[in-house]
Design an enzyme around this catalytic site. Structure first.
Site, PDB file in Angstrom:
ATOM      1  N   ASP A   1     -10.674   2.197  -3.559  1.00  0.00           N
ATOM      2  CA  ASP A   1     -11.292   1.924  -2.256  1.00  0.00           C
ATOM      3  C   ASP A   1     -12.811   1.913  -2.361  1.00  0.00           C
ATOM      4  OD1 ASP A   1      -9.039   1.509  -0.771  1.00  0.00           O
ATOM      5  OD2 ASP A   1      -8.959   3.511   0.105  1.00  0.00           O
TER       6      ASP A   1
ATOM      7  N   ASP B   1       0.827  -1.208   0.000  1.00  0.00           N
ATOM      8  CA  ASP B   1       0.000   0.000   0.000  1.00  0.00           C
ATOM      9  C   ASP B   1       0.862   1.257   0.000  1.00  0.00           C
ATOM     10  OD1 ASP B   1      -2.348   1.475   0.055  1.00  0.00           O
ATOM     11  OD2 ASP B   1      -3.227   0.281   1.655  1.00  0.00           O
ATOM     12  N   MET B   2       0.255   2.400  -0.297  1.00  0.00           N
ATOM     13  CA  MET B   2       0.955   3.693  -0.308  1.00  0.00           C
ATOM     14  C   MET B   2      -0.128   4.747  -0.165  1.00  0.00           C
ATOM     15  SD  MET B   2       2.211   6.500  -1.982  1.00  0.00           S
ATOM     16  CE  MET B   2       3.725   7.350  -2.285  1.00  0.00           C
TER      17      MET B   2
END
Ligand code: GLA
Length: 745
Positions: free
Chosen positions: A546, A476-477
């Site tokens: 998301d 993730d980032m």
């Protein structure tokens, strides 16, 4: 491979396969002139330059050449300052302080393979030929090497550029683009994608204006706001008609794609690292490599462009270990439990994962030392002693004993002020001395332009992965860059930090994915903030957004599908009301939208699932049963409107056709709809239940879609109609959908 590149008179270069040609020539002045990119050209030796020499008022004549201005010449790697006033591919400041360079053809060579780029992602070798052309500035002793690769089976050309300073002085690069494409003088439309968090890949289509139009990122990631892709279209081009040139950058940092159109309708496309806030000190003897670009041509609309990109990405960009493999279905702990996880709870979820029939359990955020919320602990990649006392290998072992795969979440590029890493190395973050660092999601970005920072994170992750029990990693980032500065580099190099950061990320990802080829990596950046060809070169799949509401996802998946094959993006069945937009949808619609993703999972807790458990189990079996088709099938956008969407997936063996139909808001007394299918065998017969259709009928006349209606309307006088006469009804209300399955007989 040979025969893809031809050279005539040592000055005309022709890259052709059976469907496309890319052509250029060295003109009388030694300048590399662009001739053509598009459909295949036969007898290329006779192809005529479009360039007209003409005296125009107010146009300077290039270095004494009569009636010749570079402003009129389509070029491969143009410069500014000697009669061309358009944006250049290369703009630099030399030791004398001026920006005047002059590049003339020097040499070329053909390679029967595709070479990797230094430290950057690039398309893979195989059934291709490459051409290297060296342009040279005699006075400044500067070489520019242009690289072109053509593949036998894709309507794609890859390009990149390498700049070599052969002088004794340093020069400062201010703009070093990967490609320049000077297009024929016509009207064009543009198609590109962008949006924001949870609404990535929204399609934007408009006319190319007079002047300059740019999409770009200065956020440090390719970004959700502007995706590093642009299609230039013949006006009115549709899914199945019209010429289209798509350009995708294989780069995950600050980029720009610019189109410029002047008073003569000359159109120039430039793509590469964003020149804004960029500079690079190129010392004597040093080279600078620009990221790779993929140009794709379609002579018959967007569908063909997408088919080409899908095949190319799956075969020439994605890591090949998993590129064609059915992906494991999984339960991700995030929307099931957020940070509220511990060993016991994860194991409970694992048992539950097994009972639902899923293949893998993924422990998302919250497992490492002190990470009870998003304000702490990033950078400390050891398991929390209180909540995970047995450690990750022991937990993974227990999970795997349930015959499940085990996955884990990491966010390697970040830290929090409340972390051991930050306390020990406060200068290891991107920052500017004396200025307060802006936080994003309460976190700071590690300074990956410094090799020692990358090395520290490599050691920590290597330790975690080396237990040999991890099957999947979600990388993730979750923030963009601010106060871009590095304590590891001198003042003269602060303009290099964003690109050096990306080189650091690629170095880390490359080392880990090389060392652990059996781990399936999933790329994520708050969803789709860095879903690009650069990251997908190392990682097979992305958590594309998301947004987990299926209606919210329709536009995202539809947009992303223009570029990316379904194998590269993931979906979860999520709880309702949806956590991002509060919408309530049926389980079936959540399943149906997720069906058109290569990687499918569930992110719900026990209570969420309880009332639908047996339906969820059935859906999971259908996901598993169709997993290979989702990865290897060919996907077509049949139609997309604000209220209705229709997608088609053809299994890799071409035996099964899945047609997804999604209706957003029900209208009373709705119109009948049908779907003109694509890519079928026109002579074959296809069965849907008791109905039989010919392939040609499905493609020429279409497949009837069910009428979306309320039960009341659909019930009207049903008994007087035979089964054949009765209109198929999708029982309604809002957000209804179906997947129609046709089998080839
Ligand atoms: C990001 C991701 C989510 C989840 C959280 C964890 O928002 O997009 O899927 O992993 O981080 O913090």
């Amino acid at each position: 491979m040979s025969g893809l590149i031809q050279i005539f008179d040592n000055k005309k270069f022709v890259l052709s396969n059976s469907r496309i040609s890319y052509m250029m020539q060295v003109n009388e002045e030694g300048i590399l002139e662009h001739l053509h990119f598009g459909g295949a050209i036969t007898h290329p030796e006779y192809f005529q330059s479009q360039h007209k020499r003409v005296l125009r008022s107010l146009s300077p004549e290039f270095q004494g050449m009569p009636q010749f201005s570079l402003y009129d010449l389509p070029q491969e790697y143009p410069l500014f300052g000697s009669s061309d006033y358009r944006q250049p591919a290369l703009h630099a400041r030399n030791a004398q302080g001026n920006s005047i360079f002059d590049l003339r053809y020097k040499a070329h060579r053909i390679l029967d393979s595709k070479m990797p780029l230094d430290g950057l992602p690039s398309a893979r070798d195989g059934e291709c030929e490459s051409l290297e052309i060296e342009l040279y500035d005699e006075l400044q002793k500067l070489s520019v090497f242009l690289y072109y690769t053509i593949y036998a089976n894709f309507e794609v050309i890859t390009r990149s550029a390498k700049i070599l300073n052969q002088s004794a002085n340093s020069i400062s690069l201010e703009q070093a683009m990967s490609t320049c494409l000077d297009l024929p003088q016509q009207d064009y439309e543009l198609l590109h994608f962008g949006g924001s968090w949870a609404r990535e890949f929204d399609a934007k289509r408009h006319e190319l204006p007079y002047g300059r139009f740019t999409i770009e990122s200065a956020r440090g990631t390719s970004s959700a706001q502007h995706h590093p892709f642009m299609a230039v279209l013949e006006p009115g081009a549709s899914e199945t008609w019209g010429r289209v040139i798509g350009t995708a950058l294989m780069y995950s940092g600050n980029f720009s794609i610019t189109l410029e159109r002047n008073e003569f309708k000359d159109v120039r496309l430039l793509a590469g690292i964003n020149p804004f806030n960029f500079s690079w000190q190129l010392e004597a003897g040093q080279t600078f490599t620009c990221p790779e670009v993929v140009h794709v041509y379609s002579g018959s609309g967007l569908d063909r462009m997408s088919q080409n990109l899908h095949g190319f990405i799956q075969n020439k960009v994605s890591p090949q270990t998993f590129a064609h493999a059915a992906r494991p279905t999984y339960l991700n702990t995030w929307e099931a439990a957020y940070f509220d996880i511990d060993e016991k709870k994860v194991f409970e979820l694992a048992k539950y994962t097994q009972s639902l029939g899923l293949d893998m359990l993924v422990v998302d955020d919250g497992w490492f030392e002190g990470r009870t919320d998003d304000r702490r602990s990033l950078g400390d990649w050891t398991p929390d002693k209180k909540r995970f006392p047995s450690g990750i290998p022991a937990l993974a072992k227990k999970v795997k004993d349930l015959d499940l795969k085990f996955g884990i979440w990491v966010e390697p590029e970040m830290t929090n002020t409340d972390s051991a890493l930050y306390r020990e190395h406060p200068d290891w973050i991107l920052h500017v001395p004396g200025r307060e660092s802006s936080l994003g999601r309460n976190q700071l970005t590690l300074d990956f332009s410094r090799p020692e920072v990358v090395e520290n994170i490599y050691q920590q992750l290597d330790e975690l992965f080396s237990c040999g029990l991890i099957d999947y990693v979600k990388w993730d980032m979750n923030r963009t860059m601010t106060e871009l500065g590095s304590a590891g580099h001198p003042a003269s190099r602060q303009g290099e930090i964003a690109h050096r950061y990306m080189l650091g990320v690629y170095d880390l990802v490359n080392r880990l994915t090389q060392k652990y080829p059996d781990i399936l990596f999933e790329n994520c950046a708050s969803g789709g903030n860095r879903h690009d060809l650069g990251m997908l070169h190392y990682m097979n799949q992305s958590w594309v957004s998301d947004m987990s509401d299926p209606i919210g996802r329709l536009a995202i998946q539809n947009g992303a599908s223009h570029i990316f094959p379904l194998s590269t993006y993931s979906s979860y069945l999520c709880p309702v009301p949806n956590h991002q937009n509060g919408r309530i949808t049926s389980l079936e619609t959540r399943f149906n939208v997720g069906f058109f993703c290569g990687n499918r999972g569930v992110s719900m807790n026990l209570e969420d699932v309880a009332q639908d458990e047996s339906a969820i189990k059935n859906f999971i079996q259908r996901y598993k049963h169709t997993a290979k088709d989702a990865v290897n099938g060919s996907f077509h956008r049949i139609f997309y409107t604000d209220n209705e969407v229709c997608w088609q997936l053809i299994s890799a063996d071409k035996q099964t056709i899945y047609v997804g139909y999604f209706s957003i808001l029900t209208k009373p007394n709705a119109a009948f709809r049908s779907a003109l299918l694509r890519g079928l065998d026109q002579d074959a017969l296809y069965k849907k239940g008791t109905k039989i259709y010919s392939g040609s009928a499905l493609m020429q006349a279409g497949l009837d879609l069910p009428l979306v209606s309320t039960t009341q309307n659909s019930d009207a006088s049903p008994s007087r109609l035979s089964d054949k006469e009765r209109v198929e009804v999708l029982d309604g209300g809002d957000f209804v959908s179906t997947i129609i399955v046709l089998e080839k007989s």
